[in-house]
Design a protein around this motif. Structure first.
Motif, short mmCIF file in Angstrom:
data_model
loop_
_atom_site.label_atom_id
_atom_site.label_comp_id
_atom_site.label_asym_id
_atom_site.label_seq_id
_atom_site.Cartn_x
_atom_site.Cartn_y
_atom_site.Cartn_z
N PHE A 112 0.90 -1.38 0.04
CA PHE A 112 0.20 0.04 -0.15
C PHE A 112 0.90 1.24 -0.16
O PHE A 112 0.65 2.02 -0.63
CB PHE A 112 -0.91 -0.02 1.28
N CYS A 113 1.89 1.33 0.88
CA CYS A 113 2.90 2.59 0.86
C CYS A 113 3.36 2.85 -0.55
O CYS A 113 3.62 3.88 -0.66
CB CYS A 113 3.86 2.36 2.02
N GLU A 170 2.34 1.84 -3.34
CA GLU A 170 1.51 2.23 -4.43
C GLU A 170 1.07 3.83 -4.13
O GLU A 170 0.77 4.45 -5.22
CB GLU A 170 0.20 1.35 -4.30
N LYS A 171 1.15 4.03 -2.79
CA LYS A 171 0.72 5.36 -2.29
C LYS A 171 1.98 6.32 -2.63
O LYS A 171 2.13 7.67 -2.33
CB LYS A 171 0.28 5.78 -1.25
N LYS A 172 3.19 5.94 -3.09
CA LYS A 172 4.29 6.61 -3.11
C LYS A 172 4.89 7.15 -2.16
O LYS A 172 5.51 8.23 -1.89
CB LYS A 172 4.16 7.79 -4.42
N GLU A 175 -6.85 2.40 3.56
CA GLU A 175 -7.11 3.77 2.84
C GLU A 175 -7.71 4.72 3.55
O GLU A 175 -7.66 6.02 3.43
CB GLU A 175 -7.91 3.67 1.49
N TYR A 189 -5.30 6.50 5.67
CA TYR A 189 -4.37 7.37 5.18
C TYR A 189 -5.04 8.49 4.54
O TYR A 189 -4.52 9.83 4.66
CB TYR A 189 -4.00 6.68 3.63
N THR A 190 -6.16 8.55 4.18
CA THR A 190 -7.09 9.74 3.79
C THR A 190 -7.22 10.89 4.93
O THR A 190 -7.05 11.82 4.88
CB THR A 190 -8.48 9.47 3.12
#
Length: 192
Positions: free
Chosen positions: A114-115, A117-119, A179, A182-183
């Motif tokens: 996930f990290c 993919e979220k750069k 997600e 993160y948001t």
């Protein structure tokens, strides 16, 4: 933290040595960014500090500048090498519990993927077979947004997965919750 040593007082931040109080002067280890922050500050050498050059900090009544100088020194010397995740140590601490080790490994796989993919991570942490490539991460492995969000997101993810019930396996791969966390962190940090 301050530690008395002979006639000096050694200054530490997060357990790392950053300077000294000596002869009624505050001296911080000279770094490139500290010199930029205080271009006119005198640089000194000290026998006790070996090859380090020290910058004398004047105007100690300016708390904002003092805090900035301390943080700049610490960041230049140690920030990039500071651990943000040591997966191997965490898994090793459960060596007598193979089921927990497997669970930890699996929810770290989800988190690292996930990290990336979220750069938030600079390099791919998972190989083509879905295995974790590196078991520890420092600030130097994080992107600019990663530095702002990774640790907070990691803490939330670990807390979310720190339950042993019939939903453990589902939580391990629950990217919707990840997600959501993160948001929320992006909104709190004001990151677009």
């Amino acid at each position: 933290m301050i530690e008395a040593m002979f006639s000096d007082y050694i200054l530490y931040k997060n357990g790392k040595r950053i300077g000294v109080l000596f002869d009624n002067k505050l001296l911080l280890v000279s770094t490139e960014n500290l010199k930029k922050l205080l271009p006119d500050a005198p640089e000194e050498t000290s026998f006790d500090w070996g090859y380090y050059k020290l910058i004398c900090i004047e105007g100690l009544e300016n708390i904002v500048l003092l805090e900035q100088a301390i943080n700049t020194t610490y960041n230049d010397l140690y920030f990039e090498q500071e651990f943000v995740a040591d997966i191997a140590a965490m898994i090793e601490s459960y060596a007598s519990y193979p089921d927990i080790m497997t669970k930890l490994y699996n929810h770290h796989t989800t988190f690292l993927r996930f990290c990336y993919e979220k750069k938030l991570l600079k390099k791919q942490p998972i190989d083509q077979l879905g295995r974790i490539i590196r078991m520890y991460y420092t600030n130097s492995d994080l992107t600019e947004n990663g530095i702002k969000t990774f640790e907070h997101l990691y803490e939330k993810w670990l807390n979310y997965n720190d339950k042993n019930d019939d939903k453990s396996e589902a939580r391990t791969v629950d990217t919707k919750t990840l997600e959501k966390y993160y948001t929320k962190i992006l909104a709190e940090q004001g990151i677009v």
